[in-house]
Enzyme design. Structure first.
Site, mmCIF file in Angstrom:
data_model
loop_
_atom_site.group_PDB
_atom_site.id
_atom_site.type_symbol
_atom_site.label_atom_id
_atom_site.label_comp_id
_atom_site.label_asym_id
_atom_site.label_seq_id
_atom_site.Cartn_x
_atom_site.Cartn_y
_atom_site.Cartn_z
ATOM 1 N N ALA A 1 0.862 -1.145 0.069
ATOM 2 C CA ALA A 1 0.054 0.008 -0.101
ATOM 3 C C ALA A 1 0.981 1.052 0.016
ATOM 4 O O ALA A 1 1.663 1.293 1.048
ATOM 5 C CB ALA A 1 -0.842 -0.096 1.423
ATOM 6 N N SER B 1 1.238 5.241 -0.118
ATOM 7 C CA SER B 1 0.517 6.269 0.162
ATOM 8 C C SER B 1 1.122 7.672 -0.718
ATOM 9 O O SER B 1 0.108 8.515 -0.987
ATOM 10 C CB SER B 1 0.301 6.792 1.488
ATOM 11 O OG SER B 1 1.517 7.210 2.065
ATOM 12 N N GLY C 1 3.759 8.662 0.619
ATOM 13 C CA GLY C 1 4.823 9.059 1.743
ATOM 14 C C GLY C 1 5.882 8.342 1.874
ATOM 15 O O GLY C 1 6.115 7.097 1.068
ATOM 16 N N ASP D 1 7.268 6.441 4.434
ATOM 17 C CA ASP D 1 7.139 5.193 5.242
ATOM 18 C C ASP D 1 6.906 4.055 4.397
ATOM 19 O O ASP D 1 7.406 3.112 4.111
ATOM 20 C CB ASP D 1 6.042 5.452 6.339
ATOM 21 C CG ASP D 1 6.681 6.487 7.279
ATOM 22 O OD1 ASP D 1 8.100 6.730 7.519
ATOM 23 O OD2 ASP D 1 6.019 7.040 7.885
ATOM 24 N N CYS E 1 -10.180 4.055 8.796
ATOM 25 C CA CYS E 1 -9.714 3.621 7.451
ATOM 26 C C CYS E 1 -8.727 2.594 7.430
ATOM 27 O O CYS E 1 -9.040 1.587 6.715
ATOM 28 C CB CYS E 1 -9.026 4.695 7.124
ATOM 29 S SG CYS E 1 -8.265 4.682 5.397
ATOM 30 N N GLY F 1 3.428 0.930 5.620
ATOM 31 C CA GLY F 1 4.355 1.726 6.246
ATOM 32 C C GLY F 1 4.173 1.936 7.683
ATOM 33 O O GLY F 1 4.905 2.941 8.278
ATOM 34 N N CYS G 1 -7.662 13.689 5.830
ATOM 35 C CA CYS G 1 -7.471 13.947 4.587
ATOM 36 C C CYS G 1 -8.549 14.388 4.000
ATOM 37 O O CYS G 1 -8.523 14.824 2.751
ATOM 38 C CB CYS G 1 -6.934 12.669 4.131
ATOM 39 S SG CYS G 1 -8.038 11.485 3.741
#
Lengths: 399, 380
Positions: B6, B8, B10, B12, B101, B125, B197
């Site tokens: 997964a 995102s 970002g 991590d 989420c 992450g 978000c």
């Protein structure tokens, strides 16, 4: 793992003739007066003449653009603007429901314009009589009609000769988005019409296209500046691109629908692909019909989400597409299939396989081999999702 | 293993994906589109949804050398996270959308889809340590205490955790940033963000007011029942909140007043002194045990800790009673501002034992109450 490219309608590999012409093109600005400029201009004009010759139009009607989208925008917005200036009551653009977004969105973006959308039948064809009725009722309000020669998602050809005759009879200009068909069929079967061409669909590099704009069709520029192309389009001319496009177009039309499999023309390879898909996934349905582009197959896999199928086939080295517009990589339900009467779930479950000049029987066989497992997995993922929707609905009513 | 990473956008998740590749897995990068209109998402918001996040994720996948796809989960996200967030607030509770989420999107919708499509696991992450003991997953706090995210993962059940990879649990954030830079991942300098978000400007109260409507209601002194002022919607308030009350009269003792209860039915906000925020008893809805033997282990409350916020301090637990409908947790020291709807996670040492949604809280001085006097426990 070898990859099998079944996405020629998105873009097709650059033909060697185009590469050679690109590399042979001289430097220089074709608008310069000096010798270097003249050399560049000569190559550009030879390319224009070759394109015009292959498309049976006058060289001066060929307006080079950066590609098909630029050509579509110039035609739709530019012709509408010119016609509206001449007669402000002409506020209506007529398009078919299955046009590419380059046409649909260009029409929708014209301030104050009314857009009349022509419905299509379940094969994706415009009804010419319906168009005649629309034009009979309000021809005085119509600035132009824009209909594609053949659809990029399902391959269905439009009855262009009939559509052109209807438009001509009421004196309304017709623009044809011929981006998908030009490399196979040459110019659309209509006299005195504007049509869009995109080089990379038939073996030129991306970044070069043309609008064929007959002298009698009024058009205002969208992009202004140096006025290099008949003052209807501006920007330093792409000499190497034009040379490559001319070479690619000649090679494509000379190839006479050849595939990459010796002795097997493209329509035959496509028939093998369709038969193989239906044999490998018996629930698959081939969409579209009648006259079609020689390399395009659109298949609906009921109960599968196309993006899951696309990913699984990609992992197996099979490269195809959902054929529809993407926002940040998210497939939208196809507006083409929706216009052909598909419900949203069906419109999300179609894949396009498109063959081209390098396609071989091995590509078709690889697809047929990979399809059963991919379909089974995609169906499992999709069944869970729709099961969840059903249970939500049921629990909703219970409350 | 065939692994969905997964991503995102970002740093991590990019490093986590790279580590999964380095560990020998067959990794496919996936970015989740959680909005039908990515352009409307807050740039730089945590996680998820902006076009630049999608681009960053794609570039990271390019650099790592893995295939990359965008999965459209906008419909699921709207139903399971945004609608849930709204209805929880409307009911006077304080949900954590990031926990939801994780629970319903990242490790439910995504994991289900990944397994159906032939993958074996999902890699993220998050900072938490995950391994298996005797076939039972063991979820522990990250080595980097400041980044520990075991709290937001504690809502996952054993089956979900069995199909999860968390490659960052043994690293510090500084190490991860350094590794990202060394691997040529351009997201190395991207700042962390902790905003919600789907609230583009970060103004949660205005966002709620737009969707739930603004209705004036009283602000009432919880001790005297005196009406002290007016507000524009009780959902804009959460227990422990001090700002935004706009009370014109000071309290009789001159001390600050806090929101101590919210009653959505009568649209009433109760305020009181800090003593009313203290709660040493927490009642929960039915818990999720990470270890099936976990309930028995609670009879020995040594080294048992409770945490009620993602970035909250762990609090020592003196006793846990497991009843039919949930837990009654007694804290060694009173906690401040325990709001219904929050998730409480129980740890033994640094290991997650259970998680549960808080339904009531209270103290020795006050009855164990719901979100406000007279409000029944929320059905969960």
């Amino acid at each position: 793992m070898p990859s099998h490219y079944l996405d020629h309608a998105a873009t097709t590999p650059v033909r060697p003739e185009a590469t050679a012409a690109w590399l042979a093109a001289p430097g220089g600005n074709a608008s310069s007066v000096h010798a270097t400029g003249r050399r560049a201009r000569r190559v550009l004009e030879e390319a224009r003449e070759e394109v015009a010759d292959r498309l049976s139009v006058t060289a001066s009607d060929v307006v080079f653009t950066s590609g098909g989208t630029m050509a579509d925008n110039l035609a739709v917005r530019g012709i509408h603007a010119a016609r509206t200036v001449a007669d402000p009551t002409r506020d209506t653009i007529v398009v078919s429901a299955v046009e590419h977004h380059a046409v649909l969105d260009a029409a929708a973006a014209v301030p104050g314009a009314r857009v009349h959308t022509l419905p299509v039948d379940e094969q994706g064809r415009v009804n010419t009589e319906h168009l005649a009725d629309v034009l009979a009722a309000e021809a005085g309000r119509v600035s132009l009609v824009s209909v594609m020669s053949a659809n990029n998602e399902v391959g269905t050809a439009q009855p262009i000769a009939e559509i052109s005759a209807v438009c001509r009879s009421v004196g309304v200009p017709l623009h044809i988005d011929a981006v998908q068909s030009v490399g196979w069929w040459g110019a659309p079967p209509a006299e005195g019409v504007a049509f869009s061409v995109s080089g990379h669909k038939f073996g030129a590099p991306a970044g070069i296209g043309a609008l064929v704009l007959p002298a009698g069709v009024p058009c205002q520029p969208l992009i202004v500046g140096g006025g290099q192309e008949r003052k209807v389009h501006s920007g330093t001319l792409n000499v190497a691109g034009a040379a490559a496009m001319a070479a690619a177009l000649a090679a494509a039309l000379d190839s006479n629908l050849a595939s990459g499999e010796p002795g097997t023309p493209l329509p035959q390879l496509r028939a093998e692909l369709e038969a193989g898909v239906v044999a490998a996934a018996p629930e698959a349905r081939i969409v579209g019909g009648g006259d079609r582009l020689p390399g395009v197959v659109s298949a609906v896999f009921d109960g599968c989400e196309a993006d899951a199928l696309l990913m699984l086939l990609d992992a197996a080295g099979i490269e195809c597409s959902t054929g529809s517009a993407c926002t940040a990589g998210i497939p939208e339900p196809s507006h083409v299939l929706a216009a052909m009467g598909a419900d949203p779930a069906t419109a999300r479950s179609a894949l396009r396989f498109s063959l081209g000049w390098t396609s071989t029987r091995a590509d078709v066989e690889a697809l047929v081999d990979a399809l059963p497992e991919a379909v089974a997995r995609a169906r499992r993922a999709s069944a869970r999702q729709s099961g969840r929707r059903t249970s939500r609905r049921l629990s909703g009513t219970a409350v | 293993m065939r692994v969905v990473a997964a991503m995102s956008g970002g740093v991590d998740s990019a490093v986590a994906a790279a580590r999964a590749v380095a560990a020998g897995h067959d990794v496919t990068g996936v970015h989740f589109a959680l909005s039908a209109d990515p352009a409307a998402r807050r740039e730089g918001a945590r996680g998820c949804c902006t076009l630049s996040d999608a681009r960053d994720a794609r570039r990271a996948a390019d650099v790592i050398g893995i295939p990359f796809y965008v999965w459209d989960l906008a419909e699921r996200f709207a139903e399971d996270v945004i609608d849930d967030f709204l209805s929880e607030y409307a009911a006077g509770r304080t949900p954590n959308p990031c926990v939801r989420c994780n629970e319903r999107i990242k490790f439910a919708a995504v994991l289900d889809r990944a397994l159906d499509l032939g993958f074996d696991a999902v890699c993220t992450g998050h900072y938490a340590r995950l391994d298996q003991r005797h076939g039972i997953p063991r979820l522990r706090r990250a080595v980097d205490a400041g980044k520990d995210q075991s709290y937001v993962l504690a809502v996952l059940d054993a089956d979900q955790l069995t199909h999860t990879l968390l490659p960052l649990g043994d690293s510090t954030k500084a190490d991860v940033r350094q590794e990202a830079a060394a691997r040529g991942l351009a997201v190395a300098r991207k700042p962390d963000s902790h905003d919600i978000c789907f609230i583009p400007d970060g103004d949660t109260r205005a966002w709620l007011a737009q969707r739930l409507g603004a209705t004036n209601g009283p602000i009432v002194d919880a001790d005297t029942d005196e009406v002290l002022g007016e507000h524009q919607g009780s959902y804009g308030f959460t227990i422990g909140q001090r700002r935004g009350l706009k009370l014109t009269r000071p309290a009789s003792d001159g001390r600050p007043r806090y929101v101590v209860g919210v009653e959505p039915g009568s649209n009433t906000v109760f305020v009181g002194g800090v003593h009313r925020l203290a709660a040493d008893r927490i009642r929960t809805a039915e818990p999720l045990w990470l270890d099936p033997q976990g309930a028995a282990a609670l009879e020995e409350p040594q080294d048992l800790w409770a945490q009620i916020r993602a970035h909250g301090e762990p609090m020592r637990v003196s006793e846990v009673e497991a009843g039919e409908s949930g837990l009654l947790i007694r804290l060694a020291e009173p906690a401040r501002a325990v709001a219904a709807g929050q998730t409480v996670v129980l740890y033994r040492g640094d290991q997650v034992v259970a998680s549960a949604t808080i339904s009531h809280s209270g103290s020795m001085d006050l009855p164990v109450s719901g979100v406000a006097p007279g409000v029944p426990a929320p059905p969960r």
